[in-house]
Design an enzyme around this catalytic site. Structure first.
Site, PDB file in Angstrom:
ATOM      1  N   ILE A   1      -7.617 -15.271 -69.160  1.00  0.00           N
ATOM      2  CA  ILE A   1      -6.754 -16.064 -68.185  1.00  0.00           C
ATOM      3  C   ILE A   1      -5.223 -16.722 -68.636  1.00  0.00           C
ATOM      4  O   ILE A   1      -5.691 -17.701 -70.066  1.00  0.00           O
ATOM      5  CB  ILE A   1      -8.177 -17.049 -67.443  1.00  0.00           C
TER       6      ILE A   1
ATOM      7  N   ASN B   1      -8.593 -26.446 -69.887  1.00  0.00           N
ATOM      8  CA  ASN B   1      -9.060 -27.134 -70.164  1.00  0.00           C
ATOM      9  C   ASN B   1      -8.808 -28.883 -70.192  1.00  0.00           C
ATOM     10  O   ASN B   1      -9.359 -30.492 -70.178  1.00  0.00           O
ATOM     11  CB  ASN B   1      -9.686 -26.558 -71.809  1.00  0.00           C
TER      12      ASN B   1
ATOM     13  N   ASP C   1     -14.603 -24.427 -66.506  1.00  0.00           N
ATOM     14  CA  ASP C   1     -16.058 -23.536 -66.148  1.00  0.00           C
ATOM     15  C   ASP C   1     -16.535 -23.323 -65.253  1.00  0.00           C
ATOM     16  O   ASP C   1     -16.103 -22.203 -64.244  1.00  0.00           O
ATOM     17  CB  ASP C   1     -17.445 -24.806 -66.340  1.00  0.00           C
TER      18      ASP C   1
ATOM     19  N   GLU D   1     -12.193 -17.208 -72.072  1.00  0.00           N
ATOM     20  CA  GLU D   1     -11.491 -16.808 -70.595  1.00  0.00           C
ATOM     21  C   GLU D   1     -11.021 -15.017 -71.077  1.00  0.00           C
ATOM     22  O   GLU D   1     -10.383 -14.996 -70.212  1.00  0.00           O
ATOM     23  CB  GLU D   1     -10.332 -17.274 -70.775  1.00  0.00           C
TER      24      GLU D   1
END
Length: 458
Positions: free
Chosen positions: A332, A339, A348, A374
């Site tokens: 990703i 985050n 998440d 990720e």
């Protein structure tokens, strides 16, 4: 779709026309001239499916079929009984012997290719289920392969799309002995019902009066909620062969001709229902997906340990059978920024949503895993680089096309993914080599600007 087809017959001369037609469709063809030779080839795993004629020198084809289906080592091999037009009783005998498919001579090229392709896909799915069970056992989790691949194809939920009352009444009565059948005469309404009804199989006429049956089949394949439903088309004996070929190209799994034979219809419906349920088991990732030993607790995908073990199994299988195998490595883009900007709870949620979109963008036989953080991996048995590239690009568009609706972020979150692809190069290739080349291709995708797909140079 390449596969190895075994033709079991009485004489070599008798199978030459069938051998030539299958070879022209790019299948590898083997020939066995006795029941004993047929059983030996299947036990050695040297074929993907077997076409059996009723007569052979040492035993009849029905006995061969029964022995294949009673042997744990060969019961998963799809069997096609090829019968003569003047022996209708052979259809019933073939079903009783456990045949997966029935073909009556003469067989059109379109019908032959449709039947073989359908069975090859079924074989791929059952092989993948068996290999996943093997991987689970290696990790210490008992998952009986017979339990995963079992299924008679009975008690399916079927939507019949037919605007001729006499035909719909007759077909519904036949199917109703084993399945739950809904009838819809309106082609446009059928699309809505199929999307809402959670059907195992849609049977649609190609000769609908008010709309184009092929268009319905195409729309069923394009809609997210009906993409995985099995499609069986009905057609007249005078149907244009090009139109039949086109139906296979757009995703029709099989077809039957009017006047519909009850035994044939029931056999084909059973097989398609069985295929649908087998694919669902694969998409659900087996019976023990939530076991901590093999699953990532956040995304419910398989974890890195399971991925590494299963990749080794897939490589061994692909090398032994001369099959393709591809690996996708996914990351990703700029996940740390998600985050940092929205918090770990939002991160998440992004991972969960990404996993959900990933499942919807790959085939049932593909295995999606979270390898860490990720980073994700998809294992694609039977896929070459071209097939893997199409799947990766479809996934990339699916991720980038619509922002993630993340409640913890308080606003939609734009997400993209970079993908690296590697493919099995030959018998000397290794699981570690496949993963390394996919990771290197992923790094190039990230260096070149992210939100893109890059294949290895091998």
């Amino acid at each position: 779709m390449s596969a190895r087809i075994l033709i079991a017959a009485n004489t070599r001369a008798g199978v030459k026309p069938l051998e030539a037609r299958l070879s022209a469709a790019y299948f590898d063809v083997l020939v066995a001239l006795s029941g004993a030779e047929t059983l030996a080839i299947c036990e050695r795993g040297q074929c993907d499916i077997v076409l059996i004629e009723p007569t052979m020198p040492d035993m009849d084809g029905f006995s061969v079929c029964r022995r294949l289906k009673s042997n744990e080592a060969t019961q998963h091999v799809p069997v096609v009984m090829v019968t003569a037009p003047d022996q209708p009783s052979d259809l019933v005998r073939g079903l009783d012997a456990g045949a997966d498919e029935l073909l009556t001579q003469p067989i059109s090229d379109a019908a032959l290719v449709a039947r073989v392709r359908s069975l090859v896909r079924l074989r791929m799915m059952t092989d993948e289920l068996r290999m996943r069970a093997l991987t689970s056992r290696e990790i210490g989790i008992e998952t009986p392969a017979a339990e995963l691949t079992a299924g008679t194809g009975h008690d399916g939920h079927i939507l019949l799309v037919e605007d001729r009352t006499d035909s719909s009444d007759r077909i519904a009565a036949m199917l109703g002995r084993e399945h739950r059948v809904d009838v819809e005469p309106n082609g446009n309404e059928a699309l809505f019902r199929a999307a809402e009804g959670n059907y195992d199989l849609v049977i649609t006429s190609l000769g609908l009066a008010a709309c184009d049956g092929l268009k319905i089949c195409s729309q069923l394949r394009s809609l997210e909620r009906t993409r995985h439903v099995q499609i069986l088309a009905t057609a007249g004996l005078d149907e244009n062969p090009k139109r039949l070929a086109r139906s296979l190209e757009i995703g029709v799994n099989d077809f039957v001709f009017h006047p519909v034979d009850e035994n044939e219809l029931m056999a084909r419906a059973r097989m398609q229902v069985r295929k649908k349920r087998c694919a669902e088991r694969l998409r659900d990732s087996g019976q023990h997906l939530l076991e901590p030993a093999i699953a990532d607790p956040l995304t419910a995908l398989h974890n890195g340990l399971y991925m590494e073990r299963h990749l080794a199994t897939l490589v061994d299988h692909a090398v032994a059978r001369g099959k393709s195998l591809a690996v996708l490595a996914l990351d990703i883009d700029f996940f740390k920024a998600i985050n940092d900007n929205y918090g770990r709870d939002a991160g998440d949620d992004v991972l969960r949503e990404f996993a959900g979109r990933l499942r919807k963008s790959i085939r049932g036989i593909d295995l999606a895993c979270r390898s860490g953080g990720e980073e994700f991996v998809v294992l694609m048995p039977g896929a070459n680089r071209a097939v893997a590239a199409k799947a990766a690009e479809r996934l990339r568009r699916h991720i980038a096309s619509e922002p993630f609706q993340i409640q913890a972020a308080g606003q939609p979150v734009e997400v993209t993914v970079s993908v690296g692809i590697s493919g099995l190069t030959g018998p000397e290739d290794t699981p570690a080599g496949l993963l390394k080349r996919a990771d290197e291709a992923l790094s190039r995708a990230q260096r070149d600007g992210r939100n893109r797909v890059v294949a290895d140079a091998a």
